[in-house]
Design a protein around this motif. Sequence first.
Motif, PDB file in Angstrom:
ATOM      1  N   UNK A 225       0.821  -1.222   0.000  1.00  0.00           N
ATOM      2  CA  UNK A 225       0.000   0.000   0.000  1.00  0.00           C
ATOM      3  C   UNK A 225       0.850   1.266   0.000  1.00  0.00           C
ATOM      4  N   UNK A 226       2.171   1.115   0.112  1.00  0.00           N
ATOM      5  CA  UNK A 226       3.014   2.321   0.041  1.00  0.00           C
ATOM      6  C   UNK A 226       3.021   2.900  -1.373  1.00  0.00           C
ATOM      7  N   UNK A 227       2.995   2.026  -2.379  1.00  0.00           N
ATOM      8  CA  UNK A 227       3.012   2.513  -3.764  1.00  0.00           C
ATOM      9  C   UNK A 227       1.607   2.594  -4.358  1.00  0.00           C
ATOM     10  N   UNK A 228       0.664   1.946  -3.714  1.00  0.00           N
ATOM     11  CA  UNK A 228      -0.716   1.929  -4.241  1.00  0.00           C
ATOM     12  C   UNK A 228      -1.677   1.933  -3.044  1.00  0.00           C
ATOM     13  N   UNK A 229      -1.916   3.139  -2.478  1.00  0.00           N
ATOM     14  CA  UNK A 229      -2.741   3.209  -1.261  1.00  0.00           C
ATOM     15  C   UNK A 229      -4.142   2.642  -1.477  1.00  0.00           C
ATOM     16  N   UNK A 230      -4.728   2.167  -0.405  1.00  0.00           N
ATOM     17  CA  UNK A 230      -6.049   1.529  -0.495  1.00  0.00           C
ATOM     18  C   UNK A 230      -7.198   2.532  -0.380  1.00  0.00           C
ATOM     19  N   UNK A 231      -6.876   3.829  -0.468  1.00  0.00           N
ATOM     20  CA  UNK A 231      -7.925   4.859  -0.350  1.00  0.00           C
ATOM     21  C   UNK A 231      -9.073   4.552  -1.303  1.00  0.00           C
ATOM     22  N   UNK A 232     -10.264   4.762  -0.848  1.00  0.00           N
ATOM     23  CA  UNK A 232     -11.424   4.581  -1.721  1.00  0.00           C
ATOM     24  C   UNK A 232     -11.895   3.146  -1.817  1.00  0.00           C
ATOM     25  N   UNK A 233     -11.220   2.210  -1.111  1.00  0.00           N
ATOM     26  CA  UNK A 233     -11.717   0.823  -1.083  1.00  0.00           C
ATOM     27  C   UNK A 233     -12.224   0.538   0.331  1.00  0.00           C
TER      28      UNK A 233
END
Length: 524
Positions: A225-233
């Motif tokens: 999640x450092x390179x692809x945050x889970x925001x919005x899920x």
Amino acid sequence: MLQPKLSDLPKKWDMIIIGGGILGAGIFHEATKLGIKTLLLEQNDFAWGTSSRSSKLVHGGFRYLGQGRLGLTRTSVVHRQRLIKDAPGLVEPLGFFLPVYKNQHPGKWMLGLGMMAYDLMALKKQHRFYGPQELLKSEPYLCPEGLLGGFHFYDAQVDDSRLVLRLIQEGVANGGTAANYSKVKNINRDRQGDVAGVDAEDVETGDAMIFFAPVVINATGPWTDQLHPLDGTDFHVRFLRGSHLVFSSETLPVSHAVSCLHPEDGRFVFTIPWEGVVLFGTTDLEHEKAMIDSPKITEKEMSYLIEGVQAFFPSLSITRRDCISTFAGVRTVFSKSKKDPSAESREHFLRTDKGLISVAGGKLTTFRKIAWDVLKLAQPHFSFYPRIDTRTTLFSNSFNAISLNSGLSENTVNRLKGRYGKGAERLIHDTLPKDLDHIPGTPTIWAELPYVAKYEQARHLADILLRRLRMGVILPGGGKNHMQRIRGLCQPVLGWDDARWEQEKNNYMNIIQRNYASPGKGLL
Ligand SMILES: Cc1cc2nc3c(=O)[nH]c(=O)nc-3n(C[C@H](O)[C@H](O)[C@H](O)COP(=O)(O)OP(=O)(O)OC[C@H]3O[C@@H](n4cnc5c(N)ncnc54)[C@H](O)[C@@H]3O)c2cc1C
């Protein structure tokens, strides 16, 4: 496989993979077989993360049956069978006992049903029930009190980091490029928000490069999640730590793997003969995010595991002082709730976002299935259409093509072929007869040391002794008693002067002390 310099590499790629654990390596290997021009970037050493700290099982996951995860178990059993066939000498069948005790839950009847389901999935009858006397003949140190007998069945085991390294080697031989100690700092996008490539930096030399590709795979495990945050899920990442103890086979003499229910919480805990030692684990506990770079066993886990080993093998009077080493790994789980860690799904988790494909979780066992799932999602981003054929064997080179006439035992030859593929021939060819002996107490031969130092992109002594070979885990004190001979074999091919050797040795011993020793106790 020689160290590439980032600034010497081509700028444009069909695909960039971030992360050199089993998932990154598996995707890299499958992609290069399809002619996809692929660059893999790993921030530390290959397999440095969870993929060198697993239980080393290639297994269906018998316990997942009890959780009703039939799909995952079936896929895992199918891949287990394929890996045994495709990677002999690296993935090997492993006989297991599952003892049954009075008043145990699940009891004999339930476990028997599970065994039948397990066999059905493999399309092979492999299990048998042993009475208590017969079982104790095979495993005389098992606790006899209340023993009703036990099931014998088969799974398989692997050297996890060697599997990663073999996949990377083969991928490089197919035309791919893999760089360790190369961290991706940023994922770049164009004006439409589509992925355009990455910024990468050699973390030790500072050599930096911008690479371009229409598809980037984020296979960074606990760092996902450092390179692809889970925001919005709806999901959040959970980090679950599992720790193991390592004993000598004299201290814990078992001739099969044994799976028992821990008296404290009824979880399955494994005793696994591996590489001349015996592993005992694992725990399954919440791990602090701040500690993902440096997982290690805690005092509480040590007590839990020692309690387990004493309960299963009481006559051996094992104490924590008998433990040679420990290791801990972190599982990445995507969760919507805060369930019991052992009840969390072991399925892999995929997300796509305009050319960025993130993949994490899952199991070492199913890495090929996960790689194919990722490549199917990547297909539309390439300028050509790579045809994924899931029926192909794992490695394209034929083992039989390698003729090794060295006087080594058949087992050792198979082991070398499994670990080094075609490199096995060079390994033997470059070797003096005295270095064909085994390192005492291990199935490793001395000749492997200069080979991995020379040909496998090792930058540090820890890369050699913890991941390319496993001496850091399987030898007391991380192998410190053998350091003179290790030095004699490695230093000349690495080209290190004496000061560098001393520095590497000290760094290595610090890592062993910090992450692989028993808590509160020095090395044996
Ligand atoms: C205790 C334990 C026991 C297990 N036992 C088994 C088992 O017996 N059998 C089984 O099938 N499965 C097992 N598993 C599961 C399996 O080990 C993991 O699912 C698997 O190893 C995860 O691989 P990965 O490639 O996703 O992650 P990792 O192996 O952690 O690899 C991710 C890599 O990404 C790199 N990285 C991170 N950020 C960056 C960046 N910015 N740039 C470049 N690189 C980066 C990291 O350095 C790391 O090397 C176990 C898991 C645990 C925790």
